[in-house]
Design an enzyme around this catalytic site. Structure first.
Site, short mmCIF file in Angstrom:
data_model
loop_
_atom_site.label_atom_id
_atom_site.label_comp_id
_atom_site.label_asym_id
_atom_site.label_seq_id
_atom_site.Cartn_x
_atom_site.Cartn_y
_atom_site.Cartn_z
N GLY A 12 0.78 -1.23 0.00
CA GLY A 12 0.00 0.00 0.00
C GLY A 12 0.81 1.28 0.00
O GLY A 12 0.33 2.32 0.44
N SER A 13 2.05 1.26 -0.55
CA SER A 13 2.82 2.50 -0.53
C SER A 13 2.24 3.53 -1.51
O SER A 13 2.31 4.74 -1.24
CB SER A 13 4.30 2.23 -0.82
OG SER A 13 4.50 1.86 -2.15
N ARG A 61 -13.65 -15.93 -10.98
CA ARG A 61 -13.31 -14.52 -11.15
C ARG A 61 -14.59 -13.67 -11.24
O ARG A 61 -14.69 -12.59 -10.68
CB ARG A 61 -12.51 -14.39 -12.45
CG ARG A 61 -11.51 -13.30 -12.47
CD ARG A 61 -10.69 -13.34 -13.72
NE ARG A 61 -9.54 -14.19 -13.66
CZ ARG A 61 -8.43 -13.96 -12.94
NH1 ARG A 61 -8.34 -12.88 -12.21
NH2 ARG A 61 -7.43 -14.80 -12.96
N ARG A 87 -5.25 -8.50 -8.86
CA ARG A 87 -6.25 -9.36 -9.48
C ARG A 87 -6.57 -8.83 -10.87
O ARG A 87 -6.64 -7.62 -11.06
CB ARG A 87 -7.57 -9.37 -8.67
CG ARG A 87 -7.44 -9.77 -7.25
CD ARG A 87 -7.07 -11.21 -7.05
NE ARG A 87 -8.00 -12.17 -7.64
CZ ARG A 87 -7.78 -13.47 -7.74
NH1 ARG A 87 -6.64 -13.98 -7.30
NH2 ARG A 87 -8.66 -14.28 -8.26
N HIS A 105 1.47 0.74 -13.43
CA HIS A 105 2.22 -0.46 -13.80
C HIS A 105 3.71 -0.12 -13.76
O HIS A 105 4.14 0.92 -14.28
CB HIS A 105 1.82 -0.91 -15.21
CG HIS A 105 2.56 -2.15 -15.63
ND1 HIS A 105 2.23 -3.40 -15.16
CD2 HIS A 105 3.63 -2.32 -16.44
CE1 HIS A 105 3.07 -4.28 -15.66
NE2 HIS A 105 3.92 -3.65 -16.45
#
Ligand code: GRF
Length: 209
Positions: A12-13, A61, A87, A105
């Site tokens: 969670g940075s 999913r 996910r 990303h």
């Protein structure tokens, strides 16, 4: 004020960077697919509502995404920010929030989609690596690019040292892009993004510049 939902799976940075930037938007909820995600503790300390939708409790999913959608709906987010959310989302999920899901990303897309981006960049011998914030589309790591930051690959880098350099830039560009979107300064034109207002010509940045 626009409401955002932040989806995490771990450390969670990036969540911390977004919260610490004190943006002009409301962080309506932080959702994790893992009950032990460190980022949940940080969010709780900040008095941000948290939810866990544990993917292990779902057989497909589709079923997981349906539960995630139901949870998010209660918070009526204008924007969904994936911050280390590990996910893959179904088309149904993404079409429920058209042009309203963004991801960060750790590579200069379209290079190095998928996992292990830092080691793959080192192995490929690239001199520049970095991170990309993009709108999410059903094709993994292929959505319209909003902003990118480049960092040098330094001789002797390990995947960890390179990841740390990239992460610094992630923390710089992600809060900035979230603010741009909340301000209405990013619009999608087909497969590209136009930046206007304060965001104009600021879709790129360079390490320590
Ligand atoms: C970041 O490197 C991000 O680019 C990738 O997953 C990592 C998450 O880190 N998608 P954190 O949980 O935000 O610290």
């Amino acid at each position: 004020m626009k409401k955002i939902a932040i989806l995490i799976s771990g450390r969670g940075s990036n969540l911390e960077a977004i919260v610490s930037a004190k943006l002009a938007c409301e962080i309506a909820v932080v959702v994790s697919n893992r009950p032990d995600a460190l980022g949940l503790k940080f969010a709780e300390k900040q008095n941000i509502p948290t939810e866990v939708v544990d993917h292990k409790n779902f057989s497909s999913r589709e079923a997981f995404d349906k539960a995630l959608l139901e949870t998010l709906k209660r918070y009526e987010p204008d924007l969904i920010v994936l911050a280390g959310f590990m996910r893959i989302l179904t088309e149904k999920f993404i079409s429920a929030y058209p042009s309203k899901v963004v991801n960060i990303h750790p590579s200069l897309l379209p290079a190095f989609t998928g996992l292990d981006t830092h080691q793959r960049a080192i192995d490929a011998g690239v001199r520049l690596h970095g991170c990309t914030v993009h709108f999410v589309t059903p094709e993994l790591d292929h959505g319209p690019i909003i902003a990118q930051a480049a960092v040098p690959v330094i001789q002797g880098d390990s995947a960890d040292s390179l990841a740390a350099r990239v992460l610094e830039e992630e923390h710089h560009i992600y809060p900035m892009v979230v603010q741009w979107i909340c301000n209405g300064e990013c619009s999608i034109n087909g497969s590209t993004v136009s930046l206007t207002g304060a965001a104009k010509d600021r879709g790129f940045s360079f390490y320590k510049c």
